[in-house]
Design an enzyme around this catalytic site. Structure first.
Site, PDB file in Angstrom:
ATOM      1  N   ALA A 170       0.636  -1.409  -0.016  1.00  0.00           N
ATOM      2  CA  ALA A 170       0.058  -0.135  -0.093  1.00  0.00           C
ATOM      3  C   ALA A 170       0.963   1.431   0.100  1.00  0.00           C
ATOM      4  O   ALA A 170       0.575   2.302  -0.684  1.00  0.00           O
ATOM      5  CB  ALA A 170      -0.984  -0.146   1.192  1.00  0.00           C
ATOM      6  N   ASP A 171       1.880   1.339   0.757  1.00  0.00           N
ATOM      7  CA  ASP A 171       2.878   2.539   0.840  1.00  0.00           C
ATOM      8  C   ASP A 171       3.598   2.493  -0.666  1.00  0.00           C
ATOM      9  O   ASP A 171       3.592   3.781  -0.986  1.00  0.00           O
ATOM     10  CB  ASP A 171       3.848   2.328   1.918  1.00  0.00           C
ATOM     11  N   LEU A 172       4.079   1.554  -1.063  1.00  0.00           N
ATOM     12  CA  LEU A 172       4.802   1.465  -2.233  1.00  0.00           C
ATOM     13  C   LEU A 172       3.922   2.061  -3.468  1.00  0.00           C
ATOM     14  O   LEU A 172       4.644   2.674  -4.179  1.00  0.00           O
ATOM     15  CB  LEU A 172       5.640   0.163  -2.515  1.00  0.00           C
TER      16      LEU A 172
END
Length: 398
Positions: A170-172
């Site tokens: 989700a962050d990447l």
């Protein structure tokens, strides 16, 4: 010349998603001024794993997302610090922040306030759930967005519980969405003559990745089950264990079925006109998967991959991290590069994966020390004197 040279980004973001985005843009030529809290800096400067050199210890986590930037320390809670940000924003093309909703409004650093000083600014707000909607006030981390955005419900072995991917997906992916948003808005500004505010939600970004799962739901009303490495609509497309205990991912279409069966010695299946059609293999999934595993389990991984390559069957070994970084193709593509850091010396990083013709390729620079460029930026960008800068330090504004 790199393609983004001349683009100026004022980056107030922390941790992972947005720093990843601004690092990509920096290594393609943009000037990124990273604004950090005095003394402590971006919290990831204190995250594990640590790398220690002759002159100190630094966070490899911070290194992974903050190369090629300039660091300035500013205390946003002080009026003087807020003025510094507004003054820097006058000359910026992009203002990037990932504070909780309405946090920067308290400091008069929200979009409307910044736009008063720079009407052309591209102001990007990356929040967990967006600036509007019932979830807007909620807090979240990568795994929360994975859970609520659907990817965890799709990931895991058949009949088993949900599993998170091995990377902060989700962050990447949010970082990549932010890169897309910035570049889109900058192009739009060049064409329209005005900037904009981008409201990006990490939750929205995960829902936006559902793609095939959404297509199956919209078409069939199907809520996809967890299938491990298998594909819901294609057989074969899965990981298979080889004779040496190593694993290979094989994904084939109808044109690959016959050569796959032939190289595995499954001659009867190779001549079966019914199984030649994917729709029939999907119907007989368990039978086909069992037969393929039995045949593949007799071959070592290297031999199976060789046979697949020779017959044009799409297959690849499932490599561990150490195998990836020892791979000849990774080396030939120069995906691992080095930078020299004053605290820890030479250190490796993963390059931004673009090769340009007509522009210089991305350049890997080192991550900045905390506040390393504060004096230089305040003098160069704002015309402050050393005496004025010292006064700001005494006021704890920087």
């Amino acid at each position: 010349m790199r393609p983004l040279e001349g683009l100026k980004i004022l980056d107030l973001s922390r941790v992972l998603a947005c720093p990843f985005a601004s690092m990509i843009l920096a290594e393609m030529g943009a000037q990124v001024i990273k604004v950090e809290q005095p003394v402590t800096g971006d919290e990831t400067r204190h995250f594990e794993p640590r790398v220690t050199g002759e002159n100190g210890s630094e966070s490899a986590y911070f290194f992974a997302f903050n190369r090629s930037k300039q660091s300035i320390t500013v205390n946003l809670r002080t009026p003087e610090g807020q003025k510094i940000i507004r003054d820097l924003a006058r000359e910026a093309d992009v203002f990037l922040e990932n504070f909780p909703v309405d946090t920067l409004k308290k400091y008069s650093l929200h979009y409307d306030a910044i736009r008063e000083h720079n009407s052309d600014i591209v102001y990007v707000s990356c929040t967990g759930f967006g600036m509007t909607g019932p979830y807007a006030p909620r807090k979240g981390y990568d795994t929360v967005f994975q859970a609520m955005g659907g990817i965890m419900s799709l990931t895991g072995e058949r009949g088993g519980g949900p599993v998170k991917p091995g990377l902060p997906v989700a962050d990447l992916t949010s970082g990549l969405w932010v890169v897309i948003a910035i570049l889109t808005a900058v192009v739009g500004k060049d064409r329209s003559g005005h900037g904009c505010h981008v409201d990006f939600s990490m939750f929205d970004g995960q829902v936006g990745l559902l793609s095939l799962a959404a297509a199956r739901y919209f078409t069939l009303g199907e809520v996809p089950a967890r299938l491990g490495t298998e594909h819901p609509g294609r057989v074969p497309s899965a990981a298979f264990e080889c004779a040496d205990g190593r694993w290979v991912q094989i994904t084939g279409s109808d044109q690959h079925w016959k050569p796959l069966c032939e190289l595995l010695g499954l001659d009867q299946w190779a001549q079966d006109e019914v199984l030649a059609k994917n729709i029939e293999r999907v119907k007989r999934r368990d039978e086909v998967m069992h037969g393929l595993q039995q045949a593949i389990g007799k071959l070592e991984r290297a031999r199976l991959c060789q046979l697949c390559d020779e017959r044009g069957v799409p297959a690849g070994p499932i490599l561990s991290v150490d195998e990836i970084f020892a791979d000849a193709h990774v080396a030939s593509r120069e995906l691992v590069q080095r930078f020299a850091h004053p605290q820890v010396g030479e250190f490796e990083g993963i390059a931004v994966p673009f090769k340009f013709t007509g522009y210089d390729d991305p350049v890997m620079g080192r991550p900045p020390l905390l506040g390393e460029h504060t004096d230089h930026i305040l003098m160069e960008k704002l015309g402050l004197t050393q005496e004025q800068i010292q006064g700001l330090r005494q006021l704890k504004a920087i």
